[in-house]
Scaffold this active site. Structure first.
Site, mmCIF file in Angstrom:
data_model
loop_
_atom_site.group_PDB
_atom_site.id
_atom_site.type_symbol
_atom_site.label_atom_id
_atom_site.label_comp_id
_atom_site.label_asym_id
_atom_site.label_seq_id
_atom_site.Cartn_x
_atom_site.Cartn_y
_atom_site.Cartn_z
ATOM 1 N N ASN A 82 -41.738 11.121 3.499
ATOM 2 C CA ASN A 82 -41.267 9.804 3.067
ATOM 3 C C ASN A 82 -40.706 9.908 1.638
ATOM 4 O O ASN A 82 -40.687 10.986 1.043
ATOM 5 C CB ASN A 82 -42.380 8.746 3.207
ATOM 6 C CG ASN A 82 -43.535 8.968 2.235
ATOM 7 O OD1 ASN A 82 -43.422 9.706 1.261
ATOM 8 N ND2 ASN A 82 -44.652 8.317 2.500
ATOM 9 N N GLY A 86 -34.080 3.125 6.827
ATOM 10 C CA GLY A 86 -33.867 4.047 7.940
ATOM 11 C C GLY A 86 -34.294 5.469 7.646
ATOM 12 O O GLY A 86 -35.258 5.702 6.899
ATOM 13 N N ALA A 92 -49.811 4.066 9.381
ATOM 14 C CA ALA A 92 -49.542 5.008 10.476
ATOM 15 C C ALA A 92 -48.131 4.902 11.057
ATOM 16 O O ALA A 92 -47.858 5.510 12.098
ATOM 17 C CB ALA A 92 -50.589 4.886 11.595
ATOM 18 N N ALA A 93 -47.233 4.180 10.382
ATOM 19 C CA ALA A 93 -45.851 4.125 10.886
ATOM 20 C C ALA A 93 -45.236 5.527 10.840
ATOM 21 O O ALA A 93 -44.569 5.972 11.786
ATOM 22 C CB ALA A 93 -45.025 3.156 10.051
ATOM 23 N N GLY A 94 -45.497 6.236 9.737
ATOM 24 C CA GLY A 94 -44.979 7.609 9.611
ATOM 25 C C GLY A 94 -45.583 8.524 10.665
ATOM 26 O O GLY A 94 -44.898 9.379 11.242
ATOM 27 N N ASP A 95 -46.877 8.349 10.920
ATOM 28 C CA ASP A 95 -47.548 9.191 11.930
ATOM 29 C C ASP A 95 -46.983 8.911 13.325
ATOM 30 O O ASP A 95 -46.806 9.824 14.141
ATOM 31 C CB ASP A 95 -49.058 8.914 11.935
ATOM 32 C CG ASP A 95 -49.706 9.256 10.597
ATOM 33 O OD1 ASP A 95 -49.197 10.158 9.910
ATOM 34 O OD2 ASP A 95 -50.711 8.618 10.253
ATOM 35 N N ARG A 104 -47.934 -4.364 14.377
ATOM 36 C CA ARG A 104 -49.332 -4.522 14.824
ATOM 37 C C ARG A 104 -50.300 -3.966 13.782
ATOM 38 O O ARG A 104 -49.921 -3.089 13.015
ATOM 39 C CB ARG A 104 -49.544 -3.720 16.122
ATOM 40 C CG ARG A 104 -48.645 -4.158 17.238
ATOM 41 C CD ARG A 104 -48.808 -3.179 18.375
ATOM 42 N NE ARG A 104 -47.912 -3.522 19.450
ATOM 43 C CZ ARG A 104 -47.619 -2.707 20.440
ATOM 44 N NH1 ARG A 104 -48.155 -1.515 20.512
ATOM 45 N NH2 ARG A 104 -46.807 -3.096 21.389
HETATM 46 O O1 RIB Z 1 -51.243 7.815 7.735
HETATM 47 C C1 RIB Z 1 -52.218 6.823 7.920
HETATM 48 C C2 RIB Z 1 -53.590 7.433 7.803
HETATM 49 O O2 RIB Z 1 -53.782 7.856 6.479
HETATM 50 C C3 RIB Z 1 -54.708 6.478 8.077
HETATM 51 O O3 RIB Z 1 -55.042 6.406 9.444
HETATM 52 C C4 RIB Z 1 -55.827 6.994 7.196
HETATM 53 O O4 RIB Z 1 -56.862 7.584 7.913
HETATM 54 C C5 RIB Z 1 -55.171 7.968 6.240
HETATM 55 O O5 RIB Z 1 -55.495 9.245 6.516
#
Ligand code: RIB
Length: 305
Positions: free
Chosen positions: A187, A228, A252-255, A288
């Site tokens: 990011n 974007g 967690a959007a990146g994940d 969400r």
């Molecule tokens: O990327 C989000 C995550 O970062 C969260 O779920 C939290 O556990 C941290 O590790």
């Protein structure tokens, strides 16, 4: 020819304890919160679940503590179709925990206690050989010790597996790691720290990605939230627009983006297709609350316009 469609994730598992606040408190201030959610997270486990929800075959390798959270974190992975056989228990320590505050503007502040994630060692990286033989992609992040991340990348290279690093949380990388990376997904904050460039607009993001690409990875992808995604590769520079959504929680959007990207890449989709899909999945995720709780299914991400 063997088709290597499996994804292996080597990384963290955390229990996320999420408090909803109207705004971030000042030091010394007590605020009334208006919600609490406890849900499985951790960048490694989140990326594993995001990948599985997009139809990927995923193995998670990491560590939990011998507390109640450890069992819950493992069970959550299995419930989402992730093979958790690579998740070991470290006796005498707690599982990773993330204390998260999310405000009404959907921004978050996260403090992570590494717990068992800090005990992911060189021997765990060595043991990856067992899982990588028929894997197409290894996903790495930086919530486990850097020495183990470095070893894991080396083991994956030996096994002929593509290495994708998400350098989060942001920190400097050892020189030896750069040539082992195939894909770098980061990011703005991470790109700024690793490139030393201030990211004020899209042009700077492209400059940073180009600079980082010269250190080793063949693909550098910078995620820029509402601006974007920028992708720099041997074929040039591409910019993908973000979808406009009503954000509730960006955790967690990146994940979600990375897990979805991995799922489509190991299927043999082009980077363009995989990026477009990953952007849709991440857009749904921010509408969400929670980490793994907020990730869309494959069908939802395909239907999203
Ligand atoms: O990327 C989000 C995550 O970062 C969260 O779920 C939290 O556990 C941290 O590790």
């Amino acid at each position: 020819m063997t088709v290597r469609q499996k994804v292996v994730v080597f990384g963290s598992l955390n229990m996320d304890l999420v408090v909803r606040v109207p705004r971030m408190p000042q030091p010394g201030e007590t605020l009334s919160a208006h919600g609490f959610l406890s849900n499985p997270g951790g960048k490694g486990a989140n990326q594993a679940v995001a990948c599985a929800r997009q139809g990927g075959r995923v193995v998670m390798v990491g560590r939990v503590g011998d507390d109640g959270f450890g069992g819950q974190l493992r069970t959550a992975l299995v419930a989402q179709g992730v093979n958790a056989a690579g998740v070991a228990t470290t006796p005498g320590v707690s599982s990773g925990v993330a204390m998260i505050m999310v405000d009404d503007a959907a921004q978050n502040c996260i403090a992570v206690v590494a717990g068992a994630n800090a005990s992911v060692g060189i021997e765990d990286a060595d043991a990856l050989r067992e899982w990588l033989a028929d894997a197409g992609l290894l996903l790495l992040q930086l919530e486990v010790p850097m020495t183990s991340v470095l070893k894991a990348a080396a083991v994956a290279k030996e096994a002929g597996c593509t290495v994708l690093l998400n350098p989060a949380p942001a920190q400097a990388l050892p020189d030896a790691l750069w040539p082992l990376l195939d894909i770098l997904v980061l990011n703005e904050t991470e790109a700024q720290l690793l490139s030393g460039l201030a990211l004020v607009d899209l042009h700077n993001a492209v400059d940073a990605a180009m600079l980082l690409r010269r250190r080793g990875p063949r693909d550098v992808i910078v995620t820029l939230g509402e601006q974007g995604v920028v992708w720099v590769s041997a074929v040039g520079v591409r910019h993908f627009k973000a979808h406009k959504v009503e954000a509730v929680d960006t955790t967690a959007a990146g994940d979600t983006f990375i897990g979805a990207l991995a799922a489509l890449l190991v299927e043999g989709r082009s980077m363009e297709e995989a990026l477009a899909h990953a952007i849709r999945a991440a857009a749904i995720c921010v509408t969400r609350a929670g980490a793994q709780a907020s990730m869309p299914s494959r069908e939802e991400a395909e239907r999203f316009a």
